[in-house]
Design a protein around this motif. Structure first.
Motif, PDB file in Angstrom:
ATOM      1  N   HIS A  20       0.848  -1.295  -0.083  1.00 37.14           N
ATOM      2  CA  HIS A  20      -0.002   0.062   0.105  1.00 37.14           C
ATOM      3  C   HIS A  20       0.992   1.132   0.017  1.00 37.14           C
ATOM      4  N   ASN A  21       0.546   2.150  -0.850  1.00 33.71           N
ATOM      5  CA  ASN A  21       1.374   3.462  -0.869  1.00 33.71           C
ATOM      6  C   ASN A  21       1.276   4.418   0.138  1.00 33.71           C
ATOM      7  N   GLU A  22       0.504   4.252   1.390  1.00 35.99           N
ATOM      8  CA  GLU A  22       0.351   5.153   2.233  1.00 35.99           C
ATOM      9  C   GLU A  22       0.541   4.268   3.562  1.00 35.99           C
ATOM     10  N   THR A  23       1.173   3.030   3.663  1.00 33.29           N
ATOM     11  CA  THR A  23       1.447   2.529   4.806  1.00 33.29           C
ATOM     12  C   THR A  23       2.948   1.740   4.701  1.00 33.29           C
ATOM     13  N   LEU A  24       3.464   1.766   5.720  1.00 32.14           N
ATOM     14  CA  LEU A  24       5.033   1.223   6.071  1.00 32.14           C
ATOM     15  C   LEU A  24       4.823   0.003   7.135  1.00 32.14           C
ATOM     16  N   LEU A  25       5.166  -0.940   6.894  1.00 34.10           N
ATOM     17  CA  LEU A  25       5.440  -1.998   8.045  1.00 34.10           C
ATOM     18  C   LEU A  25       6.569  -1.554   8.780  1.00 34.10           C
ATOM     19  N   TYR A  26       6.297  -0.880   9.936  1.00 36.12           N
ATOM     20  CA  TYR A  26       7.230  -0.423  10.774  1.00 36.12           C
ATOM     21  C   TYR A  26       7.860  -1.303  11.717  1.00 36.12           C
ATOM     22  N   SER A  27       7.213  -2.334  12.358  1.00 30.86           N
ATOM     23  CA  SER A  27       7.657  -3.160  13.297  1.00 30.86           C
ATOM     24  C   SER A  27       6.991  -4.464  13.461  1.00 30.86           C
ATOM     25  N   ILE A  28       7.466  -5.442  13.945  1.00 33.52           N
ATOM     26  CA  ILE A  28       6.828  -6.818  14.039  1.00 33.52           C
ATOM     27  C   ILE A  28       6.958  -7.191  15.830  1.00 33.52           C
ATOM     28  N   ILE A  29       5.877  -7.630  16.125  1.00 32.96           N
ATOM     29  CA  ILE A  29       5.827  -8.322  17.686  1.00 32.96           C
ATOM     30  C   ILE A  29       5.417  -9.523  17.567  1.00 32.96           C
ATOM     31  N   ASP A  30       6.105 -10.480  18.193  1.00 28.20           N
ATOM     32  CA  ASP A  30       5.698 -11.833  18.303  1.00 28.20           C
ATOM     33  C   ASP A  30       6.623 -12.545  19.081  1.00 28.20           C
ATOM     34  N   PRO A  31       6.178 -13.311  20.038  1.00 26.77           N
ATOM     35  CA  PRO A  31       6.792 -13.864  21.017  1.00 26.77           C
ATOM     36  C   PRO A  31       7.898 -15.000  20.398  1.00 26.77           C
ATOM     37  N   TYR A  32       7.412 -15.613  19.496  1.00 26.43           N
ATOM     38  CA  TYR A  32       8.486 -16.512  18.385  1.00 26.43           C
ATOM     39  C   TYR A  32       9.366 -15.614  17.967  1.00 26.43           C
ATOM     40  N   MET A  33      10.531 -15.343  18.457  1.00 25.26           N
ATOM     41  CA  MET A  33      11.616 -14.402  17.791  1.00 25.26           C
ATOM     42  C   MET A  33      11.938 -14.699  16.630  1.00 25.26           C
ATOM     43  N   GLU A  34      12.459 -15.836  16.264  1.00 24.66           N
ATOM     44  CA  GLU A  34      12.846 -16.294  14.978  1.00 24.66           C
ATOM     45  C   GLU A  34      11.687 -15.851  13.826  1.00 24.66           C
ATOM     46  N   GLY A  35      10.495 -16.085  13.973  1.00 29.43           N
ATOM     47  CA  GLY A  35       9.696 -15.823  13.010  1.00 29.43           C
ATOM     48  C   GLY A  35       9.535 -14.440  12.794  1.00 29.43           C
ATOM     49  N   ALA A  36       9.489 -13.513  14.027  1.00 28.18           N
ATOM     50  CA  ALA A  36       9.517 -12.053  13.878  1.00 28.18           C
ATOM     51  C   ALA A  36      10.583 -11.622  13.143  1.00 28.18           C
ATOM     52  N   LYS A  37      11.754 -12.244  13.253  1.00 27.77           N
ATOM     53  CA  LYS A  37      13.177 -11.559  12.901  1.00 27.77           C
ATOM     54  C   LYS A  37      13.031 -11.879  11.335  1.00 27.77           C
ATOM     55  N   GLU A  38      12.434 -13.010  10.902  1.00 28.02           N
ATOM     56  CA  GLU A  38      12.235 -13.440   9.543  1.00 28.02           C
ATOM     57  C   GLU A  38      11.520 -12.636   8.742  1.00 28.02           C
ATOM     58  N   LEU A  39      10.336 -12.147   9.223  1.00 29.42           N
ATOM     59  CA  LEU A  39       9.195 -11.318   8.704  1.00 29.42           C
ATOM     60  C   LEU A  39       9.982  -9.868   8.628  1.00 29.42           C
ATOM     61  N   ALA A  40      10.587  -9.491   9.676  1.00 31.24           N
ATOM     62  CA  ALA A  40      11.185  -7.882   9.588  1.00 31.24           C
ATOM     63  C   ALA A  40      12.244  -7.809   8.884  1.00 31.24           C
ATOM     64  N   GLN A  41      13.024  -8.971   8.638  1.00 29.18           N
ATOM     65  CA  GLN A  41      13.944  -8.827   7.606  1.00 29.18           C
ATOM     66  C   GLN A  41      13.617  -8.756   6.282  1.00 29.18           C
ATOM     67  N   LEU A  42      12.420  -9.260   6.010  1.00 26.19           N
ATOM     68  CA  LEU A  42      11.853  -9.190   4.731  1.00 26.19           C
ATOM     69  C   LEU A  42      11.652  -8.121   4.309  1.00 26.19           C
ATOM     70  N   TYR A  43      10.957  -7.211   5.224  1.00 25.53           N
ATOM     71  CA  TYR A  43      10.343  -5.994   4.753  1.00 25.53           C
ATOM     72  C   TYR A  43      11.070  -4.800   5.513  1.00 25.53           C
ATOM     73  N   ASN A  44      12.407  -5.173   5.715  1.00 22.85           N
ATOM     74  CA  ASN A  44      13.122  -4.014   6.450  1.00 22.85           C
ATOM     75  C   ASN A  44      12.425  -3.465   7.663  1.00 22.85           C
ATOM     76  N   ALA A  45      11.804  -4.233   8.504  1.00 25.30           N
ATOM     77  CA  ALA A  45      11.045  -3.588   9.688  1.00 25.30           C
ATOM     78  C   ALA A  45      11.750  -3.943  11.023  1.00 25.30           C
ATOM     79  N   LYS A  46      11.319  -3.246  12.165  1.00 22.68           N
ATOM     80  CA  LYS A  46      11.895  -3.489  13.421  1.00 22.68           C
ATOM     81  C   LYS A  46      11.241  -4.731  13.986  1.00 22.68           C
TER      82      LYS A  46
END
Length: 333
Positions: free
Chosen positions: A23-49
């Motif tokens: 979407h041209n009006e939104t930025l995936l800023y951060s990911i929050i998930d207790p499963y850190m590996e999944g959170a890091k993987e998704l964050a890396q994919l979209y350059n998020a925190k």
């Protein structure tokens, strides 16, 4: 540009991540998930925190949050986000207990933040056209509505234990759709169910096959047919019969090719599951939430709608257990 914090990096979270990113009006800023590996993987994919819940809620750069985490986290996250002044998109349900839903709605009202509930079928083009043509009087006064919803295969017993009953996890979408299309609150509900598919689900006190009948103040009747199994894909159909005709939506197939020969016709199965069937609806849902954040429109599916759907699920279970029709006060709870 609106910065979005995504709670939940699982199957649904990944769908929302794509739509936020595109979407041209939104930025995936951060990911929050207790499963850190999944959170890091998704964050890396979209350059998020990767953030903790506390970090996200206190971060002034975050404009809104999306809750796609486990069901038992929804209510607490809604309240924390409301207190932090952030708009909220939450997958259904708010909570499985009515008193917690009501508490959340009180917190939302006190803090004047927007809440969109993820009953994504409201955003499906086919169902939207059906509702529009009904409102335009194309078939006159509606007399009955039939909603068919059948999953390709049952969930695990472990999933059922944490997600609520079939009525609270699966049928709740159909309860919302009946209310959305008919624009009435049911005045009675009667439910019957069986265990025909998975004995493990029966052992934990739930069903896998159900019929529900609801009556509306206008006299129209809604029938919902549910099954946790179909051998032909994800079965999603609606039929509305009116005084002047019929509106119906058929299944979306994996492809539109038909093979004709002397034995008849062979065509593709229905889409395999909800991720494929409602892919465009998820995108339209996110487009709508961006409009909500920008205060261009109010939420099409509010906390009140979530409460009413849960109310119907609760009373369907009462009917199932008692074997009787339950009279409903649409102004309750």
């Amino acid at each position: 540009m609106y910065n979005i914090a995504l709670f939940g990096a699982g199957r649904i979270g990944k769908i929302h991540a794509i739509n936020i990113h595109q979407h041209n009006e939104t930025l995936l800023y951060s990911i929050i998930d207790p499963y850190m590996e999944g959170a890091k993987e998704l964050a890396q994919l979209y350059n998020a925190k990767v953030q903790s819940t506390e970090e996200a809620m206190s971060d002034p750069n975050i404009h809104a949050i999306i809750i796609a985490s486990a069901t038992d986290t929804h209510a607490d996250l809604i309240e924390k986000a409301a207190l932090a002044g952030k708009d909220i998109f939450c997958e259904k349900p708010i909570h499985l207990e009515m008193h917690r839903v009501i508490q959340c709605l009180d917190v939302l009202k006190a803090n004047n933040v927007a809440l969109l509930i993820g009953f994504n079928r409201r955003h499906d083009l086919h169902f939207k056209v059906m509702r529009k043509e009904l409102k335009e009087g194309k078939i006159g006064k509606p007399e009955s509505i039939l909603i068919i919803s059948r999953d390709p295969e049952p969930p695990t017993a472990h999933y059922v234990k944490t997600s609520g009953s079939m009525f609270h996890d699966m049928t709740i979408h159909d309860f919302d759709m009946a209310r959305y299309i008919m624009e009435e609150e049911p005045i009675s509900i009667y439910a019957k169910g069986s265990n025909l598919i998975n004995s493990e689900i029966e052992l934990i006190g739930d069903i896998d096959t159900a019929f529900i009948v609801m009556k509306f103040p206008s006299g129209a009747i809604a029938t919902i047919s549910n099954s946790r199994r179909s051998g032909y894909g994800y079965d999603q159909r609606i039929e509305i019969h009116g005084e002047k005709g019929l509106l119906t939506t058929r299944n979306i197939k994996e492809n539109s090719v038909e093979q004709w020969n002397e034995n008849g016709c062979i065509n593709a199965k229905a889409e395999p599951f909800f991720l494929q069937r409602y892919q465009t609806a998820y995108k339209a849902e996110w487009d709508h939430f961006v409009d909500v954040i920008a205060q261009r429109v109010p939420p099409i599916c509010s906390g009140h709608d979530a409460k009413q759907a849960l109310f119907l699920a609760d009373n369907a279970m009462k009917s199932l257990l008692s074997g009787t029709e339950i009279k409903l006060d649409p102004h309750q709870p």
